[in-house]
Scaffold this motif. Structure first.
Motif, PDB file in Angstrom:
ATOM      1  N   PHE A  92      21.307  73.912  -8.012  1.00 54.84           N
ATOM      2  CA  PHE A  92      20.158  74.786  -7.798  1.00 54.84           C
ATOM      3  C   PHE A  92      20.338  76.034  -8.634  1.00 54.84           C
ATOM      4  N   GLN A  93      19.240  76.752  -8.844  1.00 59.35           N
ATOM      5  CA  GLN A  93      19.292  77.979  -9.622  1.00 59.35           C
ATOM      6  C   GLN A  93      19.156  79.171  -8.694  1.00 59.35           C
ATOM      7  N   SER A  94      19.975  80.178  -8.964  1.00 61.09           N
ATOM      8  CA  SER A  94      19.962  81.403  -8.182  1.00 61.09           C
ATOM      9  C   SER A  94      19.768  82.570  -9.138  1.00 61.09           C
ATOM     10  N   GLY A  95      18.989  83.544  -8.742  1.00 60.80           N
ATOM     11  CA  GLY A  95      18.784  84.719  -9.567  1.00 60.80           C
ATOM     12  C   GLY A  95      17.330  84.903  -9.932  1.00 60.80           C
ATOM     13  N   ILE A  96      17.084  85.975 -10.674  1.00 57.49           N
ATOM     14  CA  ILE A  96      15.727  86.340 -11.063  1.00 57.49           C
ATOM     15  C   ILE A  96      15.674  86.510 -12.576  1.00 57.49           C
ATOM     16  N   GLY A  97      14.627  86.008 -13.197  1.00 57.07           N
ATOM     17  CA  GLY A  97      14.407  86.196 -14.631  1.00 57.07           C
ATOM     18  C   GLY A  97      15.515  85.611 -15.479  1.00 57.07           C
ATOM     19  N   ARG A  98      16.053  86.458 -16.355  1.00 62.46           N
ATOM     20  CA  ARG A  98      17.092  85.994 -17.270  1.00 62.46           C
ATOM     21  C   ARG A  98      18.449  85.848 -16.601  1.00 62.46           C
ATOM     22  N   ARG A  99      18.595  86.373 -15.414  1.00 67.71           N
ATOM     23  CA  ARG A  99      19.886  86.340 -14.725  1.00 67.71           C
ATOM     24  C   ARG A  99      20.066  85.081 -13.873  1.00 67.71           C
ATOM     25  N   LYS A 100      19.289  84.063 -14.133  1.00 69.33           N
ATOM     26  CA  LYS A 100      19.415  82.831 -13.350  1.00 69.33           C
ATOM     27  C   LYS A 100      20.735  82.142 -13.664  1.00 69.33           C
ATOM     28  N   ARG A 101      21.359  81.641 -12.601  1.00 70.90           N
ATOM     29  CA  ARG A 101      22.605  80.880 -12.741  1.00 70.90           C
ATOM     30  C   ARG A 101      22.422  79.541 -12.057  1.00 70.90           C
ATOM     31  N   THR A 102      22.983  78.516 -12.638  1.00 71.32           N
ATOM     32  CA  THR A 102      22.963  77.207 -11.996  1.00 71.32           C
ATOM     33  C   THR A 102      24.250  77.052 -11.195  1.00 71.32           C
ATOM     34  N   LEU A 103      24.090  76.742  -9.909  1.00 73.19           N
ATOM     35  CA  LEU A 103      25.226  76.562  -9.012  1.00 73.19           C
ATOM     36  C   LEU A 103      25.141  75.185  -8.373  1.00 73.19           C
ATOM     37  N   VAL A 104      26.254  74.770  -7.750  1.00 69.25           N
ATOM     38  CA  VAL A 104      26.325  73.480  -7.071  1.00 69.25           C
ATOM     39  C   VAL A 104      26.651  73.729  -5.607  1.00 69.25           C
ATOM     40  N   GLN A 105      25.811  73.195  -4.725  1.00 68.62           N
ATOM     41  CA  GLN A 105      26.133  73.197  -3.296  1.00 68.62           C
ATOM     42  C   GLN A 105      26.786  71.865  -3.000  1.00 68.62           C
ATOM     43  N   TYR A 106      27.936  71.900  -2.319  1.00 70.94           N
ATOM     44  CA  TYR A 106      28.754  70.702  -2.121  1.00 70.94           C
ATOM     45  C   TYR A 106      29.121  70.565  -0.649  1.00 70.94           C
ATOM     46  N   ASP A 107      28.916  69.386  -0.088  1.00 70.97           N
ATOM     47  CA  ASP A 107      29.318  69.069   1.287  1.00 70.97           C
ATOM     48  C   ASP A 107      30.219  67.845   1.262  1.00 70.97           C
ATOM     49  N   TYR A 108      31.282  67.881   2.053  1.00 70.43           N
ATOM     50  CA  TYR A 108      32.177  66.735   2.203  1.00 70.43           C
ATOM     51  C   TYR A 108      32.502  66.571   3.680  1.00 70.43           C
ATOM     52  N   ARG A 109      32.253  65.393   4.216  1.00 68.52           N
ATOM     53  CA  ARG A 109      32.560  65.101   5.619  1.00 68.52           C
ATOM     54  C   ARG A 109      33.872  64.338   5.649  1.00 68.52           C
ATOM     55  N   HIS A 110      34.902  64.961   6.233  1.00 64.91           N
ATOM     56  CA  HIS A 110      36.229  64.351   6.300  1.00 64.91           C
ATOM     57  C   HIS A 110      36.210  63.161   7.267  1.00 64.91           C
ATOM     58  N   THR A 111      37.219  62.317   7.190  1.00 66.40           N
ATOM     59  CA  THR A 111      37.286  61.135   8.053  1.00 66.40           C
ATOM     60  C   THR A 111      37.447  61.491   9.523  1.00 66.40           C
ATOM     61  N   ASP A 112      37.902  62.731   9.822  1.00 70.08           N
ATOM     62  CA  ASP A 112      37.993  63.148  11.220  1.00 70.08           C
ATOM     63  C   ASP A 112      36.697  63.808  11.700  1.00 70.08           C
ATOM     64  N   GLY A 113      35.690  63.877  10.825  1.00 69.46           N
ATOM     65  CA  GLY A 113      34.388  64.407  11.200  1.00 69.46           C
ATOM     66  C   GLY A 113      34.160  65.855  10.841  1.00 69.46           C
ATOM     67  N   GLU A 114      35.186  66.571  10.372  1.00 72.94           N
ATOM     68  CA  GLU A 114      35.034  67.982  10.028  1.00 72.94           C
ATOM     69  C   GLU A 114      34.313  68.114   8.680  1.00 72.94           C
ATOM     70  N   LEU A 115      33.426  69.099   8.587  1.00 72.54           N
ATOM     71  CA  LEU A 115      32.617  69.296   7.386  1.00 72.54           C
ATOM     72  C   LEU A 115      33.206  70.402   6.520  1.00 72.54           C
TER      73      LEU A 115
END
Length: 98
Positions: free
Chosen positions: A24-47
């Protein structure tokens, strides 16, 4: 912003041992940055979730979290075996002041 990673603020990463990510992109105008939101669900159920500039950085952070988690589980077992002696020492220390 529409997202496929959450429904009403709750992660859709529900299966154990799976990962989901989106850019996703965060920021305004020329200051936009592309970032990655990441989720991992462990085998014990913890996120595990993080936001980093690249997917590789997210996976590196996840690996550090997994290593710390494994180390913590190993020390928790050790702490439980010593719990009785720690409690006895605490009560003896309190008894001196009563």
């Amino acid at each position: 912003m529409a997202t496929r990673m959450t429904i009403n603020g709750v992660s859709t990463c529900t299966e154990a041992g799976t990962e989901k990510y989106e850019r996703f992109q965060s920021g305004i105008g020329r200051r936009k940055r592309t970032l990655v939101q990441y989720d991992y669900r462990h085998t014990d159920g913890e996120l595990f979730t993080c936001v980093k500039p690249t997917l590789d950085e997210c996976r590196t952070a996840r690996n550090k979290w997994l290593n710390a988690k494994q180390g913590k589980e190993a020390t928790d077992e050790h702490d439980l075996s010593n719990a009785d002696s720690q409690i006895q020492r605490t009560y003896r220390g309190i008894g001196r002041y009563l």
